[in-house]
Design an enzyme around this catalytic site. Structure first.
Site, PDB file in Angstrom:
ATOM      1  N   GLY A 164      -1.207  -8.555 -19.281  1.00 44.81           N
ATOM      2  CA  GLY A 164      -1.858  -8.050 -18.076  1.00 44.81           C
ATOM      3  C   GLY A 164      -3.124  -8.806 -17.773  1.00 44.81           C
ATOM      4  O   GLY A 164      -3.794  -9.318 -18.687  1.00 44.81           O
ATOM      5  N   ASN A 165      -3.474  -8.905 -16.504  1.00 46.43           N
ATOM      6  CA  ASN A 165      -4.666  -9.637 -16.099  1.00 46.43           C
ATOM      7  C   ASN A 165      -5.089  -9.238 -14.703  1.00 46.43           C
ATOM      8  O   ASN A 165      -4.288  -8.777 -13.901  1.00 46.43           O
ATOM      9  CB  ASN A 165      -4.415 -11.160 -16.157  1.00 46.43           C
ATOM     10  CG  ASN A 165      -3.048 -11.524 -15.612  1.00 46.43           C
ATOM     11  OD1 ASN A 165      -2.806 -11.422 -14.416  1.00 46.43           O
ATOM     12  ND2 ASN A 165      -2.132 -11.929 -16.484  1.00 46.43           N
ATOM     13  N   SER A 194      -6.414 -16.874 -20.607  1.00 41.40           N
ATOM     14  CA  SER A 194      -5.097 -16.621 -21.205  1.00 41.40           C
ATOM     15  C   SER A 194      -5.208 -16.044 -22.620  1.00 41.40           C
ATOM     16  O   SER A 194      -5.945 -16.569 -23.456  1.00 41.40           O
ATOM     17  CB  SER A 194      -4.312 -17.934 -21.239  1.00 41.40           C
ATOM     18  OG  SER A 194      -3.018 -17.718 -21.736  1.00 41.40           O
ATOM     19  N   GLY A 195      -4.485 -14.967 -22.880  1.00 38.70           N
ATOM     20  CA  GLY A 195      -4.378 -14.384 -24.225  1.00 38.70           C
ATOM     21  C   GLY A 195      -5.716 -14.096 -24.902  1.00 38.70           C
ATOM     22  O   GLY A 195      -5.817 -14.135 -26.131  1.00 38.70           O
ATOM     23  N   SER A 210      -5.314 -17.427 -17.303  1.00 39.96           N
ATOM     24  CA  SER A 210      -4.040 -16.730 -17.546  1.00 39.96           C
ATOM     25  C   SER A 210      -2.856 -17.591 -17.109  1.00 39.96           C
ATOM     26  O   SER A 210      -2.922 -18.262 -16.075  1.00 39.96           O
ATOM     27  CB  SER A 210      -4.038 -15.435 -16.743  1.00 39.96           C
ATOM     28  OG  SER A 210      -2.722 -14.963 -16.593  1.00 39.96           O
ATOM     29  N   ASP A 224      -0.391 -16.627 -15.742  1.00 42.32           N
ATOM     30  CA  ASP A 224       0.094 -16.107 -14.461  1.00 42.32           C
ATOM     31  C   ASP A 224      -0.736 -16.571 -13.261  1.00 42.32           C
ATOM     32  O   ASP A 224      -0.503 -16.121 -12.126  1.00 42.32           O
ATOM     33  CB  ASP A 224       0.106 -14.568 -14.495  1.00 42.32           C
ATOM     34  CG  ASP A 224       1.070 -14.027 -15.550  1.00 42.32           C
ATOM     35  OD1 ASP A 224       2.208 -14.525 -15.602  1.00 42.32           O
ATOM     36  OD2 ASP A 224       0.683 -13.144 -16.322  1.00 42.32           O
ATOM     37  N   HIS A 233      -2.236  -7.467 -12.515  1.00 42.94           N
ATOM     38  CA  HIS A 233      -0.870  -7.631 -13.018  1.00 42.94           C
ATOM     39  C   HIS A 233      -0.752  -6.916 -14.349  1.00 42.94           C
ATOM     40  O   HIS A 233      -1.622  -7.049 -15.216  1.00 42.94           O
ATOM     41  CB  HIS A 233      -0.557  -9.122 -13.200  1.00 42.94           C
ATOM     42  CG  HIS A 233       0.688  -9.377 -13.993  1.00 42.94           C
ATOM     43  ND1 HIS A 233       1.905  -8.817 -13.657  1.00 42.94           N
ATOM     44  CD2 HIS A 233       0.906 -10.103 -15.124  1.00 42.94           C
ATOM     45  CE1 HIS A 233       2.819  -9.212 -14.535  1.00 42.94           C
ATOM     46  NE2 HIS A 233       2.239  -9.979 -15.436  1.00 42.94           N
ATOM     47  N   HIS A 243       2.365  -4.919 -17.284  1.00 38.65           N
ATOM     48  CA  HIS A 243       3.730  -4.509 -17.649  1.00 38.65           C
ATOM     49  C   HIS A 243       3.673  -3.052 -18.107  1.00 38.65           C
ATOM     50  O   HIS A 243       4.104  -2.741 -19.215  1.00 38.65           O
ATOM     51  CB  HIS A 243       4.294  -5.296 -18.837  1.00 38.65           C
ATOM     52  CG  HIS A 243       4.264  -6.765 -18.729  1.00 38.65           C
ATOM     53  ND1 HIS A 243       4.865  -7.576 -19.676  1.00 38.65           N
ATOM     54  CD2 HIS A 243       3.731  -7.602 -17.820  1.00 38.65           C
ATOM     55  CE1 HIS A 243       4.691  -8.847 -19.345  1.00 38.65           C
ATOM     56  NE2 HIS A 243       4.002  -8.891 -18.223  1.00 38.65           N
ATOM     57  N   ASP A 260       1.377   8.597  -0.033  1.00 46.56           N
ATOM     58  CA  ASP A 260      -0.069   8.431   0.125  1.00 46.56           C
ATOM     59  C   ASP A 260      -0.474   6.958   0.073  1.00 46.56           C
ATOM     60  O   ASP A 260      -1.525   6.586   0.596  1.00 46.56           O
ATOM     61  CB  ASP A 260      -0.817   9.172  -0.996  1.00 46.56           C
ATOM     62  CG  ASP A 260      -0.902  10.676  -0.764  1.00 46.56           C
ATOM     63  OD1 ASP A 260      -0.829  11.107   0.403  1.00 46.56           O
ATOM     64  OD2 ASP A 260      -1.046  11.429  -1.754  1.00 46.56           O
ATOM     65  N   HIS A 302      10.462  -8.061 -15.029  1.00 45.25           N
ATOM     66  CA  HIS A 302       9.180  -8.469 -15.580  1.00 45.25           C
ATOM     67  C   HIS A 302       8.125  -7.343 -15.566  1.00 45.25           C
ATOM     68  O   HIS A 302       7.840  -6.746 -16.597  1.00 45.25           O
ATOM     69  CB  HIS A 302       8.726  -9.696 -14.775  1.00 45.25           C
ATOM     70  CG  HIS A 302       7.525 -10.388 -15.303  1.00 45.25           C
ATOM     71  ND1 HIS A 302       7.465 -11.751 -15.473  1.00 45.25           N
ATOM     72  CD2 HIS A 302       6.318  -9.928 -15.689  1.00 45.25           C
ATOM     73  CE1 HIS A 302       6.267 -12.073 -15.954  1.00 45.25           C
ATOM     74  NE2 HIS A 302       5.567 -10.988 -16.093  1.00 45.25           N
ATOM     75  N   TYR A 353      -8.964  11.801   4.940  1.00 42.15           N
ATOM     76  CA  TYR A 353      -9.127  12.142   3.524  1.00 42.15           C
ATOM     77  C   TYR A 353     -10.424  11.523   3.002  1.00 42.15           C
ATOM     78  O   TYR A 353     -10.753  10.390   3.336  1.00 42.15           O
ATOM     79  CB  TYR A 353      -7.940  11.602   2.731  1.00 42.15           C
ATOM     80  CG  TYR A 353      -7.975  11.923   1.262  1.00 42.15           C
ATOM     81  CD1 TYR A 353      -7.381  13.084   0.768  1.00 42.15           C
ATOM     82  CD2 TYR A 353      -8.604  11.063   0.365  1.00 42.15           C
ATOM     83  CE1 TYR A 353      -7.412  13.383  -0.582  1.00 42.15           C
ATOM     84  CE2 TYR A 353      -8.641  11.369  -0.992  1.00 42.15           C
ATOM     85  CZ  TYR A 353      -8.047  12.521  -1.458  1.00 42.15           C
ATOM     86  OH  TYR A 353      -8.084  12.806  -2.804  1.00 42.15           O
TER      87      TYR A 353
END
Lengths: 232, 232, 232, 232
Positions: free
Chosen positions: B30-31, B46-47, B76, B78, B97, B99, B122, B172, B229
């Protein structure tokens, strides 16, 4: 001058905070109100960050016309629904609304929750009801008020209200009530728990049935003049 | 010289940390990125172990060619997907991003998420879309860029983009966006929550349908010029 | 005299503690071992309360015959399984065993976990294998050693071992390995996460398939000489 | 004068507190009792807020007639069920009752939990039994005592009791026992965990079967004179 106003404001803020930190609430969805007299209630401000506001900011709303009579923040957009629920019975003094997971799932599935076990029967004497769909017109005009009216239609008999401290709103979420904001919140926790048990029970046994005598035993063990659960 | 660069770096690090401690992220997957001007954005290295790095280490990437223009850590993997998303609309200023469980489950199941309730309506005005599978060639060369292109293909009409703050990538996970990194993160939380509700609703009712007027009511209660709202 | 013995003991205790506080472990089920040289490993004492023991108490076991060569506590009853796994490959330097929920569920269901998404392909290049059932004789005598042998039978080709950092043991739970106790623990977290995603994906789509090129892309993005995920 | 009375009261309060803070308990549902001699036990007061009471307040109950012989708070409404369980075997010294999720789900589904894996076989040598439904008369009069009698009917053979530290009560929840309140609580945690594994296993494989030799291996690895799990 309303009696105990500050006390009621503190309670209302406290239970809204409790809801917001519980597993029942997602982001800022959900709200709690507390009746303060026969004509008014306090309710969470719309879309508010509760950690940043004081209980003094809570708006006071008149039940008959949803007008804010005190407070400078806009009340929750669900306010007109709360008003209709307070109109149902003068003993309703607190209301909790949330979209907790299993409550929302049953609502989205458009089904009432069948009574399958004693945990359910401890609080609801029958299946947990769900409102009927609104018409296009009811959605377009006075939507939130019409949700409240659709709830009131479920409880046209007063006796039914005594046996059901909450309801599912179709496609949406749930509303629970009680003799205080706190009790309405405890009832909502029960609704979510019962909703999860019922959901998962039906997945492994669609034929399960519970005897009426077992339902009555559990309901009246906790409610009415012959209740014997808890300390006196 | 880029304006407010340090402020943007702090925000980007803060939201990446929030993601990493949320239920949306598993291990280092995730990033989050934050656009800093029309041509560049900042993105998580990255990582990386976020507790050990400073926001100063975040690389700045040029949207047109994915080159790092500042920072000594690799961005990353991605990153090229983020670039393609930023190209879709100049109002996209942040991307998340992840998972997360139900997002990954829908992605793996290769299905869009049907619109079944008001919590969905919504934020997304229609079913939540899923990208088409990439060809073998698109996977082998410029894989991450081609994912971004497959996302852009979902939103060839600009109007669709306004009604959908995120998308599933087949097999993914998901990408969400917003007017800031923070809003993209809030949208991802909504995506995961809606994904879980939809998944569990369909298990007990495959025929459930929601009326268009109810969808419109909820979407426009929170979006556009007539939204009512929240506080003003 | 074994090199770095204290360091290894500390690591082994640390990862056992991490496991015991993670969502992977239930009560005292589960154990981690750390190889200390080509012939020995350290392993969690059987049924121990980790908060009450020191890393000094950890027994050292000889791989060839499962004898304790140092330490006064009985090693985990799963020790002979660990030994067989260490025999498979000299690059296996740490092992984690647990009965986490979805790993146990797949094991009890007697099925391998099909490869359905990129999160799976990031770590396992194929379906996650499951051991064959033991015969009555294999269960009665040297049960734990025979579990290890049944694991080794899954990986008779060395190449398969490189593409699978863990396995399901039928009816029981899982074992993961790595170049250190820590990596074996991280791999077990991945196994549990992938097991849950796979389980829930199949419930809504039994026909889902993933392309081989997408599997290869993800596996080699993180493994082998052309990996480009993470910092150098 | 009862021996070690204060010690027993402290233990009983401690385990009730542990239960109330565990994932097994919802709101105030659930209770733990501790036998103090052949004729009496201590039990949680009915519907009590455990954070506000002292262990001194716990009522002492006589097994033969459910009378409170010491203490000024009303005992749990489930007290007569506990008495019937203590009558089954003098080695039962502690009992835990709860409506945890998967235990309640199996109870509501009116099915015993089939034995599907080694985690189950570590503690129950067979399927986990469920009581038969009570008749209308058994529900109306002495309900809680009749639940206890329905449990005792499941264990008319003493040997069965040795192989099953707990039972499901149809439509309701579970009861577990042990040689102390603490062990009964640990057994309840196991019951809930096994209930969840079994539930989710059956959803993906209804045909799964476990060999009798594997069951025996696991049960006797932890129980009886040849047990070899844990430290001596």
């Amino acid at each position: 001058m309303i009696k105990n106003l500050n006390k009621f404001k503190k309670i209302c803020h406290k239970i809204n905070l409790q809801l917001s930190k519980s597993n029942l609430q997602f982001q800022t969805f959900g709200n709690v109100s507390q009746r303060i007299d026969s004509k008014h209630f306090i309710i969470k401000p719309s879309g508010a960050n509760l950690d940043k506001i004081s209980c003094k900011n809570y708006p006071i709303v008149r039940i008959t016309n949803n007008k804010v009579v005190q407070g400078n923040l806009k009340p929750s957009s669900d306010t007109p629904t709360h008003s209709e629920i307070y109109k149902m019975d003068e003993n309703i003094n607190g209301i909790t609304h949330a979209h907790s997971k299993y409550v929302a799932i049953w609502s989205q599935s458009q089904k009432k929750i069948p009574i399958l076990g004693t945990t359910h029967a401890d609080y609801w004497k029958n299946d947990i009801p769900i409102t009927k769909k609104l018409t296009k017109k009811e959605i377009t005009n006075n939507y939130e008020k019409n949700i409240g009216i659709s709830i009131a239609r479920v409880f046209t008999k007063k006796s039914k209200l005594k046996e059901s401290p909450g309801v599912l709103v179709v496609n949406h979420g749930g509303f629970c009530w009680g003799k205080s904001a706190e009790e309405s919140f405890l009832n909502f926790q029960r609704l979510e728990f019962i909703a999860e048990l019922g959901y998962k029970t039906l997945i492994i046994n669609k034929q399960t049935k519970m005897s009426k005598s077992l339902v009555r035993k559990h309901f009246y063990r906790k409610h009415g003049s012959k209740a014997y659960y808890g300390q006196k």
